[in-house]
Design a protein around this motif. Structure first.
Motif, PDB file in Angstrom:
ATOM      1  N   GLU A  29      56.183  29.136  68.433  1.00  0.00           N
ATOM      2  CA  GLU A  29      55.044  28.196  69.254  1.00  0.00           C
ATOM      3  C   GLU A  29      54.003  29.195  69.846  1.00  0.00           C
ATOM      4  O   GLU A  29      52.866  28.893  70.043  1.00  0.00           O
ATOM      5  CB  GLU A  29      55.515  27.323  70.218  1.00  0.00           C
ATOM      6  N   ASP A  30      54.484  30.426  70.422  1.00  0.00           N
ATOM      7  CA  ASP A  30      53.821  31.276  71.016  1.00  0.00           C
ATOM      8  C   ASP A  30      52.613  32.038  70.073  1.00  0.00           C
ATOM      9  O   ASP A  30      52.991  32.525  69.150  1.00  0.00           O
ATOM     10  CB  ASP A  30      54.519  32.281  71.883  1.00  0.00           C
ATOM     11  N   ARG A  31      51.341  31.722  70.416  1.00  0.00           N
ATOM     12  CA  ARG A  31      50.454  32.225  69.511  1.00  0.00           C
ATOM     13  C   ARG A  31      50.333  33.767  69.542  1.00  0.00           C
ATOM     14  O   ARG A  31      50.024  34.287  68.426  1.00  0.00           O
ATOM     15  CB  ARG A  31      48.960  31.637  69.966  1.00  0.00           C
ATOM     16  N   GLU A  32      50.398  34.551  70.313  1.00  0.00           N
ATOM     17  CA  GLU A  32      50.545  35.955  70.404  1.00  0.00           C
ATOM     18  C   GLU A  32      51.791  36.251  69.476  1.00  0.00           C
ATOM     19  O   GLU A  32      51.604  37.210  68.848  1.00  0.00           O
ATOM     20  CB  GLU A  32      50.839  36.591  72.062  1.00  0.00           C
ATOM     21  N   LEU A  33      52.923  35.934  69.659  1.00  0.00           N
ATOM     22  CA  LEU A  33      54.146  36.066  68.910  1.00  0.00           C
ATOM     23  C   LEU A  33      53.872  35.600  67.407  1.00  0.00           C
ATOM     24  O   LEU A  33      54.174  36.398  66.445  1.00  0.00           O
ATOM     25  CB  LEU A  33      55.265  35.457  69.489  1.00  0.00           C
ATOM     26  N   LEU A  34      53.379  34.684  67.133  1.00  0.00           N
ATOM     27  CA  LEU A  34      53.020  34.231  65.813  1.00  0.00           C
ATOM     28  C   LEU A  34      52.038  35.272  65.131  1.00  0.00           C
ATOM     29  O   LEU A  34      52.296  35.683  63.853  1.00  0.00           O
ATOM     30  CB  LEU A  34      52.479  32.815  65.701  1.00  0.00           C
ATOM     31  N   ALA A  35      50.945  35.799  65.817  1.00  0.00           N
ATOM     32  CA  ALA A  35      50.198  36.759  65.305  1.00  0.00           C
ATOM     33  C   ALA A  35      50.794  37.875  65.009  1.00  0.00           C
ATOM     34  O   ALA A  35      50.475  38.704  63.929  1.00  0.00           O
ATOM     35  CB  ALA A  35      48.996  36.991  66.437  1.00  0.00           C
ATOM     36  N   TYR A  36      51.746  38.327  65.829  1.00  0.00           N
ATOM     37  CA  TYR A  36      52.537  39.603  65.966  1.00  0.00           C
ATOM     38  C   TYR A  36      53.243  39.533  64.535  1.00  0.00           C
ATOM     39  O   TYR A  36      53.368  40.146  63.779  1.00  0.00           O
ATOM     40  CB  TYR A  36      53.327  39.952  66.894  1.00  0.00           C
ATOM     41  N   TRP A  74      58.669  34.132  54.687  1.00  0.00           N
ATOM     42  CA  TRP A  74      57.990  35.263  54.981  1.00  0.00           C
ATOM     43  C   TRP A  74      57.861  35.339  56.692  1.00  0.00           C
ATOM     44  O   TRP A  74      58.037  36.454  57.154  1.00  0.00           O
ATOM     45  CB  TRP A  74      56.587  35.364  54.572  1.00  0.00           C
ATOM     46  N   MET A  75      58.179  34.329  57.312  1.00  0.00           N
ATOM     47  CA  MET A  75      58.094  34.448  58.627  1.00  0.00           C
ATOM     48  C   MET A  75      59.700  34.706  59.322  1.00  0.00           C
ATOM     49  O   MET A  75      59.717  35.420  60.210  1.00  0.00           O
ATOM     50  CB  MET A  75      57.743  32.887  59.583  1.00  0.00           C
ATOM     51  N   ALA A  76      60.491  34.274  58.595  1.00  0.00           N
ATOM     52  CA  ALA A  76      62.128  34.653  58.736  1.00  0.00           C
ATOM     53  C   ALA A  76      62.139  36.059  58.631  1.00  0.00           C
ATOM     54  O   ALA A  76      62.754  37.070  59.531  1.00  0.00           O
ATOM     55  CB  ALA A  76      62.981  33.833  57.812  1.00  0.00           C
ATOM     56  N   LEU A  77      61.592  36.795  57.629  1.00  0.00           N
ATOM     57  CA  LEU A  77      61.503  38.005  57.385  1.00  0.00           C
ATOM     58  C   LEU A  77      60.544  38.699  58.616  1.00  0.00           C
ATOM     59  O   LEU A  77      61.171  39.842  58.897  1.00  0.00           O
ATOM     60  CB  LEU A  77      60.753  38.568  56.093  1.00  0.00           C
ATOM     61  N   ALA A  78      59.727  38.167  58.823  1.00  0.00           N
ATOM     62  CA  ALA A  78      58.921  38.851  60.137  1.00  0.00           C
ATOM     63  C   ALA A  78      59.858  38.627  61.374  1.00  0.00           C
ATOM     64  O   ALA A  78      59.921  39.912  62.155  1.00  0.00           O
ATOM     65  CB  ALA A  78      57.687  38.087  60.271  1.00  0.00           C
ATOM     66  N   ALA A  79      60.653  37.619  61.625  1.00  0.00           N
ATOM     67  CA  ALA A  79      61.392  37.565  62.698  1.00  0.00           C
ATOM     68  C   ALA A  79      62.220  38.660  62.715  1.00  0.00           C
ATOM     69  O   ALA A  79      62.794  39.481  63.765  1.00  0.00           O
ATOM     70  CB  ALA A  79      62.047  36.117  62.975  1.00  0.00           C
ATOM     71  N   ALA A  80      63.176  38.956  61.506  1.00  0.00           N
ATOM     72  CA  ALA A  80      64.067  39.528  61.204  1.00  0.00           C
ATOM     73  C   ALA A  80      63.584  41.365  61.559  1.00  0.00           C
ATOM     74  O   ALA A  80      64.048  41.904  62.168  1.00  0.00           O
ATOM     75  CB  ALA A  80      64.664  39.621  59.904  1.00  0.00           C
TER      76      ALA A  80
END
Length: 99
Positions: A29-36, A74-80
């Motif tokens: 939900e955090d926009r900065e973290l999402l952009a990262y 792809w977002m799960a990959l980014a989180a990993a």
């Protein structure tokens, strides 16, 4: 009648409405973290899908279940990937992606 209103209120809290209909948020939900997170995988997606782009896939995900699933993966990959980075470096990258 009150029961129907209560059920509707409960159901409406589970979904976010968008101009195109019911939409499920994918990613933090955090926009900065999402952009990262997006910065961690966007170039890889673009390289793996010639003639397509990560941004185009994100737009299609608003309407397509297949693209929603793809974006979710792809977002799960980014989180990993983000979890593997040292904490100090991760914070610096979040600030850099937000700028």
């Amino acid at each position: 009648m009150d029961e129907v209103r209560e059920m509707t209120e409960v159901v409406m809290e589970r979904f976010r409405m968008a101009a195109n209909g019911v939409r499920q948020e994918i990613g933090p939900e955090d926009r900065e973290l999402l952009a990262y997170y997006e910065s961690l995988v966007a170039s890889d997606y673009d390289r793996c899908h010639p003639g397509d782009s990560f941004e185009a896939m994100k737009l299609r995900a608003r309407f397509s279940k297949e693209d929603q699933g793809l974006l979710n993966e792809w977002m799960a990959l980014a989180a990993a990937r983000a979890a593997k980075l040292p904490r100090g470096r991760r914070a610096a990258k979040v600030d850099q992606a937000a700028a």
